[in-house]
Design an enzyme around this catalytic site. Structure first.
Site, PDB file in Angstrom:
ATOM      1  N   ASP A  17       0.853  -1.188   0.000  1.00 11.25           N
ATOM      2  CA  ASP A  17       0.000   0.000   0.000  1.00 11.25           C
ATOM      3  C   ASP A  17       0.892   1.242   0.000  1.00 11.25           C
ATOM      4  O   ASP A  17       1.721   1.408   0.895  1.00 11.25           O
ATOM      5  CB  ASP A  17      -0.876  -0.050   1.260  1.00 11.25           C
ATOM      6  CG  ASP A  17      -1.973   0.995   1.248  1.00 11.25           C
ATOM      7  OD1 ASP A  17      -2.015   1.798   0.294  1.00 11.25           O
ATOM      8  OD2 ASP A  17      -2.777   1.014   2.192  1.00 11.25           O
ATOM      9  N   ASP A 109      -2.731   2.595  -5.987  1.00 11.16           N
ATOM     10  CA  ASP A 109      -1.622   2.553  -5.018  1.00 11.16           C
ATOM     11  C   ASP A 109      -1.582   1.280  -4.174  1.00 11.16           C
ATOM     12  O   ASP A 109      -0.923   1.257  -3.150  1.00 11.16           O
ATOM     13  CB  ASP A 109      -1.693   3.772  -4.098  1.00 11.16           C
ATOM     14  CG  ASP A 109      -2.877   3.716  -3.152  1.00 11.16           C
ATOM     15  OD1 ASP A 109      -3.888   3.105  -3.530  1.00 11.16           O
ATOM     16  OD2 ASP A 109      -2.780   4.266  -2.044  1.00 11.16           O
ATOM     17  N   GLU A 110      -2.298   0.241  -4.612  1.00 17.45           N
ATOM     18  CA  GLU A 110      -2.345  -0.985  -3.816  1.00 17.45           C
ATOM     19  C   GLU A 110      -2.253  -2.218  -4.699  1.00 17.45           C
ATOM     20  O   GLU A 110      -2.812  -2.237  -5.790  1.00 17.45           O
ATOM     21  CB  GLU A 110      -3.690  -1.111  -3.079  1.00 17.45           C
ATOM     22  CG  GLU A 110      -3.870  -0.229  -1.885  1.00 17.45           C
ATOM     23  CD  GLU A 110      -5.245  -0.439  -1.283  1.00 17.45           C
ATOM     24  OE1 GLU A 110      -5.644  -1.609  -1.108  1.00 17.45           O
ATOM     25  OE2 GLU A 110      -5.920   0.560  -1.013  1.00 17.45           O
TER      26      GLU A 110
END
Length: 436
Positions: A17, A109-110
């Site tokens: 993350d 973003d993960e």
DNA sequence: TCTGGGGTCCTAGGACCC
DNA sequence: TCTGGGGTCCTAGGACCC
């Protein structure tokens, strides 16, 4: 030699993350921003992401920018630059793929990855692999990420949130419980405010308390996704890593909230037309056509009323959706209600094969439409969105009060407001000319 | 965070059909 | 025409995520 196949790691799932991702990307791109409070979201007037330096001033997602300036005058405020962030994102995923192809790109973003079975060939433990991924991302991209490694996706996701920023939390089977005990139920991925309140009523406050419920109780009192969560929290991996690239959409929606609220049918209808135009633009960009359409209105007190309609032919042209949309609007709209938003969702999407499917549709009309919209899309690309739009949606650019003056006009009738530029109402020949 | 925008998936209950 | 039971299909709306 260590034996990697311990009962502590029947599976090894990692979740990575990005920390304050947008802001971190800006700091990586602009070395002069490093160590300083950076805010993205300038274009929207609210904070999209805040660097950790900015968070120290109590600035979080959604805070209005004028408040940011009050609390932290030295903050660097920039517009969100999605193209650049996507590049960081792609590189981050690429780094993860050096270790395994089983990577799921969950959001910008993960990502999740399945490391099961990699310990022996790579000659290191799962935690070491995780640490190496994290280090490589930071070294090569200049951003920090937080990592969770556990035996299921839900536990791994819990882990990556547990220590931030730049954290790494490993949760082998026998250490799971202490982490769950420290986690309130509402922090579990998939449990929102409603379910948290429901849990609280049952006396369930922590993730551990939820995990410790009997399977019979969970099956009886909770819905399917929550049963899956319960299994995952207990170390039983039921959510799979989806490695195929997501190439298409289930639905394409457009909505717009306006203020002040309005009950004016002309204004609402015009907003809806704009929603339709925008949704169609996106569908055409992805070469998709919809065979159904949902129209919805959101009331002042946040209730939504939605109706779905079937199109006579799959399409991504506003003209084809208009008749159905008008009908749906009429069925949805209640004159005495104040609305805060309109919305449209294109569903049952399929690839645009440009095949004539209706025997009753004169081919000439279809060709014309295609020509017109090829021109519209081109103009939009050249001169910006909404250079050209439907006649009826002009009123959407006006304040509701302005539109209200015309509320007595029949809904169906498309009309032009006084003083509206005619430049926007290009005829087919003019469009065709522009195309040349 | 009293609430922006874009998605996904699930369920309750009505419609319809033996 | 009424009654009952049961299955499937569909849709409106809810809940959640980033």
């Amino acid at each position: 030699m260590t034996n990697w196949n311990t009962p502590q790691w029947p599976r090894a799932i990692i979740h990575i993350d990005g920390d304050a991702f947008f802001a971190s990307c800006e700091q990586a791109l602009h070395p002069e921003y490093r160590g300083k409070p950076v805010i993205t979201g300038k274009e929207r007037g609210i904070v999209a992401a805040a660097s950790y330096e900015a968070k120290a001033f109590g600035i979080t997602r959604g805070v209005p920018l004028w408040e940011v300036k009050n609390r932290c005058p030295e903050a660097i405020i920039v517009p969100s630059d999605y193209e650049s962030y996507s590049l960081f994102s792609k590189r981050m995923f690429a780094i993860m793929r050096r270790f395994t192809s089983a990577v799921e790109e969950y959001s910008i973003d993960e990502a999740f990855a399945d490391l099961t079975g990699l310990a022996r060939p790579l000659g290191m433990g799962y935690v070491e692999i995780a640490r190496m991924m994290q280090k490589t991302i930071t070294q090569e991209l200049g951003i920090s990420v937080s990592v969770g490694i556990a035996t299921t996706k839900v536990l791994a996701k819990l882990g990556s949130k547990y220590r931030k920023p730049n954290g790494l939390t490993a949760m082998p089977n026998d250490e799971r419980r202490e982490y769950l005990e420290a986690t309130p139920v509402e922090k579990i991925w998939g449990i929102g405010p409603k379910t948290a309140a429901y849990c609280s009523k049952l006396g369930i406050k922590t993730a551990l308390a939820f995990a410790n419920q009997s399977s019979a109780l969970v099956a009886q009192r909770f819905i399917k996704p929550h049963v899956a969560l319960w299994q995952e929290l207990n170390g039983q991996s039921v959510l799979t890593i989806e490695t195929e690239e997501k190439t298409t959409y289930q639905s394409i929606g457009k909505t717009k909230t306006f203020s002040p609220v309005s009950s004016d049918p002309i204004f609402l209808h015009a907003q809806l037309l704009k929603n339709i135009e925008n949704a169609c633009i996106k569908a055409r960009r992805h070469r998709l056509v919809a065979s159904r359409l949902i129209v919805y209105l959101k009331t002042q007190d946040f209730r939504t009323r939605a109706i779905e309609g079937v199109l006579s032919r799959a399409s991504a042209y506003p003209q084809d959706l208009l008749r159905v949309a008008d009908q749906l609007f009429r069925e949805t709209y209640e004159p005495q209600t104040m609305y805060r938003a309109t919305g449209v969702v294109l569903t049952h999407l399929g690839p645009d094969t440009r095949v004539q499917t209706s025997l009753f549709e004169p081919p000439i009309r279809l060709e014309k439409l295609e020509q017109v919209y090829a021109a519209v899309d081109l103009l939009a690309e050249k001169f910006g969105k909404h250079t050209v739009h439907l006649l009826g949606s002009n009123v959407a650019h006006r304040a509701p009060q302005h539109a209200r003056e015309r509320a007595e006009l029949p809904l169906r009738k498309q009309y032009r407001l006084k003083g509206e530029s005619t430049r926007k109402h290009l005829s087919i020949p003019v469009l065709a000319q522009t195309l040349r």
